[in-house]
Design a protein around this motif. Structure first.
Motif, PDB file in Angstrom:
ATOM      1  N   GLY A 189       0.373  12.489   1.664  1.00  0.00           N
ATOM      2  CA  GLY A 189      -0.899  12.227   2.308  1.00  0.00           C
ATOM      3  C   GLY A 189      -1.344  10.781   2.164  1.00  0.00           C
ATOM      4  O   GLY A 189      -1.921  10.201   3.088  1.00  0.00           O
ATOM      5  N   MET A 190      -1.068  10.190   1.001  1.00  0.00           N
ATOM      6  CA  MET A 190      -1.397   8.778   0.806  1.00  0.00           C
ATOM      7  C   MET A 190      -0.506   7.876   1.655  1.00  0.00           C
ATOM      8  O   MET A 190      -0.970   6.949   2.303  1.00  0.00           O
ATOM      9  CB  MET A 190      -1.209   8.398  -0.665  1.00  0.00           C
ATOM     10  CG  MET A 190      -2.244   8.920  -1.629  1.00  0.00           C
ATOM     11  SD  MET A 190      -1.797   8.487  -3.324  1.00  0.00           S
ATOM     12  CE  MET A 190      -1.773   6.694  -3.217  1.00  0.00           C
ATOM     13  N   GLY A 191       0.775   8.149   1.626  1.00  0.00           N
ATOM     14  CA  GLY A 191       1.755   7.278   2.260  1.00  0.00           C
ATOM     15  C   GLY A 191       1.640   7.200   3.763  1.00  0.00           C
ATOM     16  O   GLY A 191       2.094   6.225   4.379  1.00  0.00           O
ATOM     17  N   LEU A 192       1.044   8.210   4.389  1.00  0.00           N
ATOM     18  CA  LEU A 192       0.873   8.186   5.837  1.00  0.00           C
ATOM     19  C   LEU A 192      -0.192   7.192   6.274  1.00  0.00           C
ATOM     20  O   LEU A 192      -0.305   6.877   7.461  1.00  0.00           O
ATOM     21  CB  LEU A 192       0.527   9.591   6.341  1.00  0.00           C
ATOM     22  CG  LEU A 192       1.685  10.596   6.272  1.00  0.00           C
ATOM     23  CD1 LEU A 192       1.195  12.002   6.604  1.00  0.00           C
ATOM     24  CD2 LEU A 192       2.813  10.194   7.214  1.00  0.00           C
ATOM     25  N   ASP A 193      -0.980   6.707   5.340  1.00  0.00           N
ATOM     26  CA  ASP A 193      -1.946   5.643   5.623  1.00  0.00           C
ATOM     27  C   ASP A 193      -1.162   4.335   5.750  1.00  0.00           C
ATOM     28  O   ASP A 193      -0.510   3.897   4.798  1.00  0.00           O
ATOM     29  CB  ASP A 193      -2.957   5.551   4.471  1.00  0.00           C
ATOM     30  CG  ASP A 193      -4.104   4.594   4.768  1.00  0.00           C
ATOM     31  OD1 ASP A 193      -3.874   3.561   5.432  1.00  0.00           O
ATOM     32  OD2 ASP A 193      -5.227   4.870   4.317  1.00  0.00           O
ATOM     33  N   GLY A 194      -1.222   3.728   6.913  1.00  0.00           N
ATOM     34  CA  GLY A 194      -0.462   2.504   7.161  1.00  0.00           C
ATOM     35  C   GLY A 194      -0.809   1.373   6.220  1.00  0.00           C
ATOM     36  O   GLY A 194      -0.006   0.468   6.002  1.00  0.00           O
ATOM     37  N   ARG A 195      -2.012   1.386   5.659  1.00  0.00           N
ATOM     38  CA  ARG A 195      -2.401   0.348   4.716  1.00  0.00           C
ATOM     39  C   ARG A 195      -1.735   0.525   3.355  1.00  0.00           C
ATOM     40  O   ARG A 195      -1.688  -0.408   2.551  1.00  0.00           O
ATOM     41  CB  ARG A 195      -3.928   0.359   4.534  1.00  0.00           C
ATOM     42  CG  ARG A 195      -4.708   0.065   5.797  1.00  0.00           C
ATOM     43  CD  ARG A 195      -6.179   0.405   5.604  1.00  0.00           C
ATOM     44  NE  ARG A 195      -6.356   1.822   5.279  1.00  0.00           N
ATOM     45  CZ  ARG A 195      -7.531   2.376   4.975  1.00  0.00           C
ATOM     46  NH1 ARG A 195      -8.626   1.627   4.953  1.00  0.00           N
ATOM     47  NH2 ARG A 195      -7.612   3.660   4.689  1.00  0.00           N
TER      48      ARG A 195
END
Length: 443
Positions: free
Chosen positions: A241-247
């Motif tokens: 879930g964290m890693g899908l954030d492009g930032r």
């Protein structure tokens, strides 16, 4: 262009081989005559996938050679790369620049024509200016420039990283040196790989800042994993879930037993020391170093808990001891903290690792080496997955459990799941950042 590379360790050898594959005439030089003899026989003294074949290819093409004679190596060279070790200095955590400065002084005394002296070793900010001073003092008449060209090679994927880099960083002081470096990396420039040309200090800092940031990501997710274990969250889902954030991105968000290797431990300590020297404490990096050591010790507690707090007389099978897969590097590997603690508690430790025995024999006295996971697990009370080699990703868990005296698993790389272990007949399973499971609890 003729290039000389001083040092045939991991960075120097990979760089020399890849430069020769660019079409340059490369001579790799090392004071260790036995290592040079090994290389001349076509044998690579380190394990790095694909390096042996690429080395042989370029030796046969006449573009790559090895010698222990520095004079002949640098004769006619337009660029000389210093790729010697910069180990952590005892007592203060700083990078030891003894070998870098010694190499620079030797080059200065032997060189006669214009040359760019390039620091490939990871060095603290300000080192290249020190190199310039050393060279100038040793040979005031020499026409030369210095350049900083830090490496960003991942062990196990070094050739791909060199040939298809995210970026090449070059620190120079003038256009003349920049032109030489541009010619060296012309094959990459023509394929549109980013070449970042900057000043010396910025190039030196980029290396440390990058490695410290990656170490921070690893340590952060390991702390979150510890919290997940207490709250019932699943670290694999949290990481996704964290890693899908492009930032943020998904790389370096895999929970495990702590980072090790040739770069992160050494470079984080060096950056912390640089900050102290300049009265700018690197508080985040200092915390990362502390938490990483605590993470390794937390793995020991997991193993004790799976064995009901008693390891004396128990047999523990360890799968993997190198700090990561696809390398034989044991430097600062979590195994060097975990295994001695198990042996000290009275456990009999069996180990299997595809490439780790060469270095591990001396570093891990008291362990018994096995050819494969199933032999290591024979009559064992616990199996611990410590390095995620591919051959450990597709184990026949039922076969593994049947061989064990007490089928219990500490999966410190989250390769499997409690469901996998349960179906295979394990009595207990624990991992990182997920709830532990035992057959007794399920009853």
């Amino acid at each position: 262009m003729k290039i000389a590379v001083i040092g045939t360790g991991y960075v120097g050898l990979v760089s020399g081989v890849c430069f020769s594959d660019f079409g340059h005439d490369v001579v790799c030089v090392d004071k260790d005559a036995s290592k040079i003899a090994t290389l001349k026989q076509g044998e690579v003294p380190i394990y790095e996938p694909g390096l042996d074949a690429l080395m042989i290819k370029n030796v046969e093409a006449g573009r790559l050679s090895f010698t222990d004679d520095l004079t002949s190596a640098i004769d006619g060279a337009q660029a000389i790369f210093i790729a010697v070790g910069t180990p952590t200095r005892r007592g203060d955590g700083h990078a030891d620049l003894t070998y870098v400065m010694a190499a620079a002084e030797e080059v200065a005394k032997l060189a006669s024509d214009y040359v760019v002296i390039v620091t490939k070793s990871t060095v603290p900010v300000g080192t290249n200016r020190q190199v310039k001073q050393v060279v100038r003092k040793a040979n005031p008449d020499l026409d030369f420039d210095v350049a900083s060209n830090p490496e960003f090679l991942r062990e196990g994927a070094a050739i791909d990283d060199f040939m298809k880099p995210d970026r090449v960083v070059v620190g120079v002081q003038n256009d003349r040196a920049a032109d030489v470096m541009a010619e060296i990396y012309r094959p990459l420039f023509l394929r549109d790989f980013p070449i970042v040309t900057t000043d010396l200090e910025s190039a030196e800092m980029i290396k440390y800042a990058a490695n410290a940031f990656l170490a921070t990501k690893i340590t952060f997710i390991n702390e979150i994993a510890a919290l997940c274990e207490r709250t019932g969250a699943d670290i694999k889902q949290v990481s996704k879930g964290m890693g899908l954030d492009g930032r943020i991105g998904n790389k370096f968000l895999h929970a495990g037993p702590g980072y090790g290797g040739s770069c992160f431990p050494k470079d984080t300590k060096a950056l912390a020391r640089i900050g102290q020297e300049h009265a700018v404490p690197m508080q985040i990096t200092e915390t990362v170093i502390k938490v990483n050591e605590e993470t390794k010790r937390r793995m020991i507690d997991k193993i004790f808990d799976l064995c009901d707090g008693q390891l004396s007389g128990k047999t523990v099978a360890i799968l993997g001891v190198t700090f990561k897969p696809n390398t034989d590097d044991m430097r600062d590997a979590p195994s060097l903290t975990i295994l001695p603690a198990l042996i000290g508690a009275g456990a009999k430790v069996r180990v299997t690792d595809p490439q780790g025995q060469h270095e591990g024999t001396a570093l891990l006295p008291g362990v018994q080496w096995s050819d494969n996971a199933y032999k290591a697990a024979q009559n064992a009370d616990l199996v611990v997955i410590l390095t995620e080699w591919n051959e450990f990703r597709a184990l026949d868990l039922k076969r593994l459990a049947r061989r064990m005296a007490t089928p219990r698993m500490a999966d410190l790389r989250n390769i499997y799941s409690a469901q996998d272990a349960k179906r295979a007949g394990f009595a207990a399973y624990d991992s990182i950042g997920r709830a532990a499971w035992t057959a007794e609890q399920a009853e």
